[in-house]
Design an enzyme around this catalytic site. Structure first.
Site, PDB file in Angstrom:
ATOM      1  N   GLY A 137       0.809  -1.213   0.000  1.00 53.69           N
ATOM      2  CA  GLY A 137       0.000   0.000   0.000  1.00 53.69           C
ATOM      3  C   GLY A 137       0.841   1.260   0.000  1.00 53.69           C
ATOM      4  O   GLY A 137       0.336   2.361  -0.241  1.00 53.69           O
ATOM      5  N   ARG A 138       2.099   1.108   0.313  1.00 55.28           N
ATOM      6  CA  ARG A 138       2.972   2.297   0.297  1.00 55.28           C
ATOM      7  C   ARG A 138       4.414   1.929  -0.047  1.00 55.28           C
ATOM      8  O   ARG A 138       5.313   2.755   0.068  1.00 55.28           O
ATOM      9  CB  ARG A 138       2.914   3.017   1.631  1.00 55.28           C
ATOM     10  CG  ARG A 138       3.192   2.109   2.819  1.00 55.28           C
ATOM     11  CD  ARG A 138       3.206   2.931   4.037  1.00 55.28           C
ATOM     12  NE  ARG A 138       3.203   2.111   5.238  1.00 55.28           N
ATOM     13  CZ  ARG A 138       3.443   2.592   6.431  1.00 55.28           C
ATOM     14  NH1 ARG A 138       3.719   3.860   6.571  1.00 55.28           N
ATOM     15  NH2 ARG A 138       3.413   1.813   7.493  1.00 55.28           N
ATOM     16  N   LYS A 159       9.790   2.595   0.446  1.00 51.54           N
ATOM     17  CA  LYS A 159       8.638   2.529   1.367  1.00 51.54           C
ATOM     18  C   LYS A 159       8.212   3.942   1.752  1.00 51.54           C
ATOM     19  O   LYS A 159       9.021   4.726   2.253  1.00 51.54           O
ATOM     20  CB  LYS A 159       8.993   1.735   2.624  1.00 51.54           C
ATOM     21  CG  LYS A 159       7.807   1.603   3.571  1.00 51.54           C
ATOM     22  CD  LYS A 159       8.039   0.588   4.657  1.00 51.54           C
ATOM     23  CE  LYS A 159       6.872   0.538   5.624  1.00 51.54           C
ATOM     24  NZ  LYS A 159       7.105  -0.392   6.713  1.00 51.54           N
ATOM     25  N   ASP A 171      -2.796   6.773   3.053  1.00 50.63           N
ATOM     26  CA  ASP A 171      -2.212   7.778   2.158  1.00 50.63           C
ATOM     27  C   ASP A 171      -0.956   7.348   1.386  1.00 50.63           C
ATOM     28  O   ASP A 171      -0.393   8.136   0.637  1.00 50.63           O
ATOM     29  CB  ASP A 171      -1.900   9.048   2.962  1.00 50.63           C
ATOM     30  CG  ASP A 171      -0.963   8.763   4.131  1.00 50.63           C
ATOM     31  OD1 ASP A 171      -0.439   7.626   4.201  1.00 50.63           O
ATOM     32  OD2 ASP A 171      -0.760   9.661   4.963  1.00 50.63           O
ATOM     33  N   GLY A 172      -0.499   6.127   1.607  1.00 47.04           N
ATOM     34  CA  GLY A 172       0.686   5.663   0.860  1.00 47.04           C
ATOM     35  C   GLY A 172       1.983   6.263   1.353  1.00 47.04           C
ATOM     36  O   GLY A 172       3.034   6.120   0.718  1.00 47.04           O
ATOM     37  N   ARG A 223      14.445   0.141   0.899  1.00 45.53           N
ATOM     38  CA  ARG A 223      14.746  -1.122   1.563  1.00 45.53           C
ATOM     39  C   ARG A 223      14.933  -2.226   0.540  1.00 45.53           C
ATOM     40  O   ARG A 223      14.477  -2.114  -0.607  1.00 45.53           O
ATOM     41  CB  ARG A 223      13.665  -1.444   2.607  1.00 45.53           C
ATOM     42  CG  ARG A 223      12.242  -1.421   2.087  1.00 45.53           C
ATOM     43  CD  ARG A 223      11.237  -1.673   3.211  1.00 45.53           C
ATOM     44  NE  ARG A 223      10.003  -2.234   2.685  1.00 45.53           N
ATOM     45  CZ  ARG A 223       9.033  -2.745   3.412  1.00 45.53           C
ATOM     46  NH1 ARG A 223       9.146  -2.787   4.726  1.00 45.53           N
ATOM     47  NH2 ARG A 223       7.943  -3.250   2.879  1.00 45.53           N
ATOM     48  N   ARG A 230       5.543 -12.833   1.306  1.00 43.07           N
ATOM     49  CA  ARG A 230       5.112 -13.113   2.670  1.00 43.07           C
ATOM     50  C   ARG A 230       4.163 -14.300   2.652  1.00 43.07           C
ATOM     51  O   ARG A 230       3.644 -14.654   1.592  1.00 43.07           O
ATOM     52  CB  ARG A 230       4.291 -11.930   3.216  1.00 43.07           C
ATOM     53  CG  ARG A 230       4.965 -10.637   3.170  1.00 43.07           C
ATOM     54  CD  ARG A 230       4.140  -9.634   2.340  1.00 43.07           C
ATOM     55  NE  ARG A 230       5.008  -8.526   1.919  1.00 43.07           N
ATOM     56  CZ  ARG A 230       5.347  -7.539   2.721  1.00 43.07           C
ATOM     57  NH1 ARG A 230       4.825  -7.471   3.914  1.00 43.07           N
ATOM     58  NH2 ARG A 230       6.186  -6.609   2.323  1.00 43.07           N
ATOM     59  N   ASP A 315       0.803 -11.245   6.907  1.00 44.41           N
ATOM     60  CA  ASP A 315       1.283 -10.297   5.893  1.00 44.41           C
ATOM     61  C   ASP A 315       2.640  -9.707   6.268  1.00 44.41           C
ATOM     62  O   ASP A 315       3.274  -9.040   5.447  1.00 44.41           O
ATOM     63  CB  ASP A 315       0.268  -9.165   5.659  1.00 44.41           C
ATOM     64  CG  ASP A 315      -0.172  -8.505   6.950  1.00 44.41           C
ATOM     65  OD1 ASP A 315      -0.647  -9.218   7.842  1.00 44.41           O
ATOM     66  OD2 ASP A 315      -0.025  -7.276   7.081  1.00 44.41           O
TER      67      ASP A 315
HETATM   68  P1  AMP Z   1       1.465  -2.825   8.251  1.00 48.76           P
HETATM   69  O1  AMP Z   1       0.576  -2.781   9.434  1.00 48.76           O
HETATM   70  O2  AMP Z   1       2.388  -1.631   8.104  1.00 48.76           O
HETATM   71  O3  AMP Z   1       2.181  -4.117   8.078  1.00 48.76           O
HETATM   72  O4  AMP Z   1       0.493  -2.673   6.995  1.00 48.76           O
HETATM   73  C1  AMP Z   1      -0.663  -3.444   6.742  1.00 48.76           C
HETATM   74  C2  AMP Z   1      -1.215  -3.054   5.414  1.00 48.76           C
HETATM   75  O5  AMP Z   1      -1.592  -1.687   5.419  1.00 48.76           O
HETATM   76  C3  AMP Z   1      -0.261  -3.200   4.240  1.00 48.76           C
HETATM   77  O6  AMP Z   1      -0.986  -3.572   3.135  1.00 48.76           O
HETATM   78  C4  AMP Z   1       0.293  -1.814   4.084  1.00 48.76           C
HETATM   79  O7  AMP Z   1       0.760  -1.562   2.790  1.00 48.76           O
HETATM   80  C5  AMP Z   1      -0.918  -0.978   4.406  1.00 48.76           C
HETATM   81  N1  AMP Z   1      -0.545   0.346   4.905  1.00 48.76           N
HETATM   82  C6  AMP Z   1      -0.052   0.663   6.117  1.00 48.76           C
HETATM   83  N2  AMP Z   1       0.160   1.989   6.223  1.00 48.76           N
HETATM   84  C7  AMP Z   1      -0.216   2.530   5.036  1.00 48.76           C
HETATM   85  C8  AMP Z   1      -0.239   3.855   4.511  1.00 48.76           C
HETATM   86  N3  AMP Z   1       0.145   4.904   5.226  1.00 48.76           N
HETATM   87  N4  AMP Z   1      -0.681   4.003   3.245  1.00 48.76           N
HETATM   88  C9  AMP Z   1      -1.080   2.960   2.518  1.00 48.76           C
HETATM   89  N5  AMP Z   1      -1.095   1.705   2.947  1.00 48.76           N
HETATM   90  C10 AMP Z   1      -0.667   1.483   4.194  1.00 48.76           C
HETATM   91 MG    MG Z   2       3.216  -5.048   6.767  1.00 54.54          MG
END
Ligand code: AMP
Ligand code: MG
Length: 610
Positions: A137-138, A159, A171-172, A223, A230, A315
């Site tokens: 997502g980002r 990232k 917001d990515g 990174r 995953r 994930d």
């Molecule tokens: P995480 O909890 O960081 O492992 O993320 C879980 C999911 O949420 C993944 O698909 C990430 O890409 C997405 N995600 C987390 N933060 C953001 C963000 N700020 N913008 C877009 N996607 C996000």
């Molecule tokens: Mg993650």
């Protein structure tokens, strides 16, 4: 250049970013989203149908071609670059000064002809429930770069690079705070030889802010990892019953990530697992076993170094056995097996003690994902239209489930045995033992952990300081010396008295530790100290240190502290780094950072927000 960078790094000769051999096996060997089938269609979508590149369900394919946000270069700053990651990727260190590198690390320089960027699809089980489509997502992958001298290939990602179809409601973007944490911990774990994804650089934007619990600066971490796949990458295709994609991904993983079945088996033999892989004629069974083995080894090392990820949802669990996706992670301070670094983890699901069990829980999800592939009675059936559209026929279902359950059970035994072997060997190394015995896990290791728990000892300092204790010098172990070595930090409420703790440590040293060393003939204190200093870090990237770094970078505009702490993280086993007369300020920071944890810095927890 930092004068304290060691010789190996100084002698490093690499190539420029431009000359780094680049590939894109992920997008060339796997099916992409049919709605954006080519780089050209993605380019066109930016003006003609931008919805395709924004959050949505991606129902087919394994990735979407998408570009990072562009930035005004005048408003960007590279805050830190890891010389170790540059070396491992195969880049020359002074490349970090080049305009090309500076543009690349913020998403302004693409290598479109060699590799058009992409975001990958995955799903995940989060805190025990199926969360559906997640995906990059980002994070946007730019290319795979192969180090010309080692041949190791890394998939390089940005990232925080902007929204993708997988951004859901977010917001990515990434904030500076969590980016500093991910950048530093990736390199810290690698320096401890714990398998991990890596971080090449940390940059930030002087004019962009991000809204979280408060308004924060925006940053990007570049990174890299041998693979970003995953368990969740597999989960989603099983839950969607997209068997063609599941098989394509499993084959990609075998051939491209692990280098083929022969390579997997040869490596396993080299590592002493020949028997476990012997006689397995099913490629997908070998794939499952390989992921189980890697996960078990890494999980054991996390325990040995007191590392907790904090959000071990599927994930965030690498199929390559890497530590990855760092959010509310922590290294253990005072030993407490029930500690979870995740503020929101009310059930202690991701606590230190539960980590090995929960990692197996995650591997069972993978076992279910791959079950049809490894437990089918006739592998040729997998290539038929009947299988791809309807799966295992009902008439064969019961037998199939029986076989799958048996295999998962067998892999559970394998997980346990690999985990225990590495757990015992890792702790034995930290204790300065030269051999491991079957009785060590429940014997000397358990007793050391119990000692730390009851007397609230610092998990990290315990091992380093134990190395410095002369166990065999005549009359060297005395209670006062013990107190001055192990009990130097502030003693909290409800902790046994210093005298009581010193006596217990004394007893452990004389009744358990010394006899165990004698038993294997390790009676040379100096040799033991030098063995132990090589595996027990003097510097550990604790949460209180990260908090201070974040504060100093963000609020005080301090730039030096990042490079400084990165340097300590890259050289954690040194006894000292900067001489007092060389630079008093650095020296003082090093004393604090490698000394006792301040009372208010103990056991800091984080939220998931990043
Ligand atoms: P995480 O909890 O960081 O492992 O993320 C879980 C999911 O949420 C993944 O698909 C990430 O890409 C997405 N995600 C987390 N933060 C953001 C963000 N700020 N913008 C877009 N996607 C996000
Ligand atoms: Mg993650």
């Amino acid at each position: 250049m930092d004068s304290s960078i060691n010789k190996k790094e100084r002698g490093f000769a690499g190539v420029s970013l431009e000359d780094l051999p680049k590939s894109h096996s992920f997008t060339s060997k796997l099916p992409g989203d049919p709605k954006v089938p080519t780089p050209e269609s993605s380019r066109m979508a930016t003006t003609e149908n931008v919805q395709l590149l924004l959050p949505r369900m991606v129902k087919d394919g394994l990735f979407v071609y998408v570009k990072p946000d562009e930035h005004d270069m005048a408003k960007t700053e590279v805050l830190a670059v890891s010389p170790a990651a540059m070396r491992d990727l195969g880049l020359k260190l002074d490349e970090k000064e080049s305009e090309e590198f500076k543009k690349f690390v913020v998403g302004n320089r693409l290598f479109e002809e060699e590799s058009y960027p992409w975001a990958a699809l995955y799903g995940g089980w989060q805190f025990g429930d199926w969360a559906g489509q997640l995906g990059d997502g980002r994070a946007i992958s730019m290319f795979e770069g192969t180090n010309p001298s080692t041949g190791v290939r890394y998939e390089v990602q940005l990232k925080g690079a902007g929204r993708t179809p997988f951004s859901r409601f977010a917001d990515g973007r990434a904030v500076l705070r969590s980016s500093i944490r991910e950048f530093l911990v990736s390199e810290a774990l690698n320096a401890l030889s714990v398998p991990t994804t890596r971080a090449l650089s940390l940059s930030y934007f002087t004019n962009e802010k991000v809204l979280r619990e408060r308004i924060e600066p925006r940053a990007i971490v570049v990174r890299m990892a041998e693979s970003w796949l995953r368990i969740g990458s597999f989960d989603i295709h099983r839950l969607r019953q997209q068997r063609n994609l599941l098989i394509a991904l499993a084959d990609y993983c075998i051939e491209e990530v692990f280098g083929g079945i022969e390579m997997i088996v040869n490596e396993a033999k080299k590592n002493g697992y020949g028997d476990a892989y012997e006689g397995l004629d099913h490629r997908y069974r070998i794939l499952y076993k390989e992921i189980v083995r890697r996960t078990a080894e890494t999980t054991a090392l996390w325990q040995v170094y007191g590392f907790m990820n904090g959000v071990l949802n599927t994930d965030n669990v690498s199929v390559y056995g890497l530590s990855m996706d760092f959010g509310p992670f922590s290294f253990m301070d005072t030993y407490d097996p029930t500690f979870t670094p995740n503020h929101d983890d009310h059930f202690l699901r991701y606590s230190y003690r539960n980590t090995p069990t929960i990692m197996w829980w995650n591997l069972v999800r993978l076992g279910e994902d791959l079950a049809e592939l490894y437990a089918v009675d006739d592998p040729a059936f997998l290539a038929t239209e009947e299988y791809l559209s309807s799966g295992i026929p009902e008439s064969k279902f019961e037998d199939f489930v029986g076989r799958a359950e048996k295999i998962i059970e067998e892999e559970g035994e394998f997980y346990k045995s690999v985990f225990e072997k590495h757990y015992a060997a890792g702790f034995a190394r930290r204790l300065g033992l030269t051999q491991t015995k079957d009785t060590d896990k429940d014997g000397i290791i358990e007793s050391a952990l119990e000692l730390m728990k009851v007397h609230k000892l610092d998990f990290q300092h315990f091992f380093r300081r134990l190395g410095g204790v002369s166990v065999f010098a005549k009359d060297a172990i005395d209670v006062e010396v013990i107190a001055s070595v192990f009990l130097t930090g502030q003693r909290g409420i409800g902790v046994p008295s210093t005298e009581e703790s010193a006596n217990s440590i004394y007893e452990w040293l004389t009744n358990i530790y010394r006899p165990r060393l004698e038993e294997e003939g390790s009676t040379d204190d100096r040799a033991r100290k030098s063995r132990m200093d090589n595996v027990n870090p003097k510097f550990v990237l604790r949460n209180w240190i990260l908090d201070e770094v974040i504060e100093r970078v963000e609020k005080l505009g301090d730039r030096k502290v990042l490079d400084h702490v990165l340097h300590l993280a890259l050289h954690p086993f040194e006894e000292a780094w900067t001489a007092e007369e060389e630079c008093l300020e650095r020296y003082k920071d090093e004393q604090r950072f490698s000394g006792d944890v301040p009372m208010e810095g103990q056991g800091i927890m984080c939220s998931c927000s990043s």
